[in-house]
Enzyme design. Structure first.
Site, PDB file in Angstrom:
ATOM      1  N   GLY A 267       0.813  -1.208   0.000  1.00 22.84           N
ATOM      2  CA  GLY A 267       0.000   0.000   0.000  1.00 22.84           C
ATOM      3  C   GLY A 267       0.846   1.257   0.000  1.00 22.84           C
ATOM      4  O   GLY A 267       2.077   1.208   0.056  1.00 22.84           O
ATOM      5  N   PHE A 268       0.180   2.380  -0.041  1.00 23.07           N
ATOM      6  CA  PHE A 268       0.838   3.685  -0.111  1.00 23.07           C
ATOM      7  C   PHE A 268       1.765   3.918   1.075  1.00 23.07           C
ATOM      8  O   PHE A 268       2.985   4.095   0.926  1.00 23.07           O
ATOM      9  CB  PHE A 268      -0.249   4.761  -0.195  1.00 23.07           C
ATOM     10  CG  PHE A 268       0.231   6.183  -0.091  1.00 23.07           C
ATOM     11  CD1 PHE A 268       1.460   6.579  -0.594  1.00 23.07           C
ATOM     12  CD2 PHE A 268      -0.581   7.144   0.504  1.00 23.07           C
ATOM     13  CE1 PHE A 268       1.891   7.902  -0.504  1.00 23.07           C
ATOM     14  CE2 PHE A 268      -0.174   8.465   0.594  1.00 23.07           C
ATOM     15  CZ  PHE A 268       1.070   8.836   0.101  1.00 23.07           C
TER      16      PHE A 268
ATOM     17  N   TYR B  68     -16.138   3.688   7.720  1.00 22.72           N
ATOM     18  CA  TYR B  68     -14.673   3.651   7.777  1.00 22.72           C
ATOM     19  C   TYR B  68     -14.182   4.190   9.113  1.00 22.72           C
ATOM     20  O   TYR B  68     -13.389   3.544   9.811  1.00 22.72           O
ATOM     21  CB  TYR B  68     -14.081   4.462   6.624  1.00 22.72           C
ATOM     22  CG  TYR B  68     -12.585   4.680   6.735  1.00 22.72           C
ATOM     23  CD1 TYR B  68     -11.715   3.587   6.795  1.00 22.72           C
ATOM     24  CD2 TYR B  68     -12.045   5.962   6.764  1.00 22.72           C
ATOM     25  CE1 TYR B  68     -10.338   3.773   6.886  1.00 22.72           C
ATOM     26  CE2 TYR B  68     -10.677   6.156   6.863  1.00 22.72           C
ATOM     27  CZ  TYR B  68      -9.828   5.060   6.925  1.00 22.72           C
ATOM     28  OH  TYR B  68      -8.469   5.254   7.025  1.00 22.72           O
TER      29      TYR B  68
ATOM     30  N   LYS C 296     -12.348   2.040  12.245  1.00 24.29           N
ATOM     31  CA  LYS C 296     -11.026   2.378  12.779  1.00 24.29           C
ATOM     32  C   LYS C 296     -11.092   2.692  14.276  1.00 24.29           C
ATOM     33  O   LYS C 296     -10.171   2.369  15.030  1.00 24.29           O
ATOM     34  CB  LYS C 296     -10.445   3.567  12.002  1.00 24.29           C
ATOM     35  CG  LYS C 296      -9.868   3.199  10.646  1.00 24.29           C
ATOM     36  CD  LYS C 296      -8.668   2.282  10.804  1.00 24.29           C
ATOM     37  CE  LYS C 296      -7.869   2.159   9.523  1.00 24.29           C
ATOM     38  NZ  LYS C 296      -6.642   1.342   9.717  1.00 24.29           N
TER      39      LYS C 296
END
Length: 316
Positions: free
Chosen positions: A10-11, A146, A150
């Protein structure tokens, strides 16, 4: 030292792995290379990391990790997640399963193994707060699946720290950008619009443009925070990681157009109910605890991102 990084393709995961390898660590990267966005970009990141003999890549789901995989691991960076506010509104069960259940599984496996567990959370846990800049003590009121997923994962991290003694650090990241970024994220998406002629979205509400205000954080600064935390004596805590400044998206888009000397191609789309209108991090706590300071200004960061994208795409 052996470091495990979930979401290594991932980034954030890629940039963090790159730094860890440069500093001489053995890095185990775990990623399932899902198709949330362009898989070829994830494959290119992974290939770049595999050029270093101290990097080991395992293509797998976190649900498939066993205790045997954790035996030699000293530090865990848990970055794997489904990200994105808008997509979570469409797929809340998937976001809960990956972001909450997989975090719980990794925490369970970390008992008696991890010297430190660093978890990537998000400013989305604050939702539509009225406190700006927003401190870690602000009310947590996520308005998207989301953000809720989290926050639930954060609570499990805190619980495992308290019950089982795992040293856990939670980082609440603000809007990140930079080299090797996700193509669905705002700054890179707008750079692609300028250079490739692709569409970028202008969000609307009640017929008017929504000029959202965001705290933008360059990836190099995010990686710095992780490295400092890993090497610090801090064993527990929750920290905002942002620039401490917020700017309207319209300003960012004008800056990108000026740097690239091209205009974006806009399409209109209805704004998501899960998108907060403004974010701005209070970074006093992380400054004091970790002696961390954001070093990359917005204009310099965008210039670096444009330069990387041109090189990646082979533009002159």
């Amino acid at each position: 030292m052996t470091v495990l990084v979930t979401g290594s393709a991932g980034f954030v995961g890629f940039n963090l792995c790159e730094r860890l390898l440069k500093e001489g660590h053995d890095v185990i990267g775990i990623d399932n290379l899902n198709d949330y966005y362009d898989v070829s970009l994830k494959q290119a990141r992974t290939a770049a990391l595999q050029e270093n003999r101290h990097f080991t890549f395992r293509q797998m789901d976190i649900s498939d990790i066993t205790k045997a995989d954790m035996m030699d691991v000293d530090i865990i960076f848990h970055l794997a997640a489904y990200a994105g506010v808008r997509d979570s509104v469409e797929k809340p069960l998937l976001y809960h399963d990956v972001n909450v259940n997989f975090t719980l599984k990794l925490l369970e496996l970390s008992i008696a193994h991890a010297e430190k567990f660093l978890f990537a959370s998000t400013s989305a846990v604050y939702g539509t707060t009225s406190e700006f800049p927003t401190s870690e003590e602000a009310q947590l009121n996520p308005v998207s699946p989301y953000g809720a997923s989290k926050l639930a994962a954060e609570k499990y991290c805190e619980t495992y720290a308290n019950c089982y003694g795992i040293p856990v650090i939670n980082f609440r990241y603000y809007t990140m950008y930079g080299q090797w970024g996700r193509p669905d994220m705002l700054i890179l998406r707008d750079i692609m619009s300028c250079l490739d002629g692709t569409d970028t979205v202008v969000y609307m509400r009640d017929g008017a443009v929504v000029d959202t205000v965001r705290d933008f954080l360059h990836i190099d600064d995010a990686v710095d925070a992780n490295i400092i935390a890993m090497n610090s004596n801090i064993k527990k805590g929750c920290f905002n990681v942002g620039s401490g400044k917020s700017v309207p998206i319209s300003f960012v888009r004008n800056l990108i157009a000026s740097i690239t000397c091209k205009k974006q191609h806009f399409v209109e789309e209805e704004a998501s109910p899960g998108d907060p209108p403004k974010t701005c991090a209070d970074i006093a706590k992380v400054r004091k605890a970790l002696q961390w300071e954001p070093a990359v200004g917005l204009e310099d960061g965008i210039r670096k991102t444009v330069a990387w994208y041109k090189q990646y795409k082979g533009y002159k």
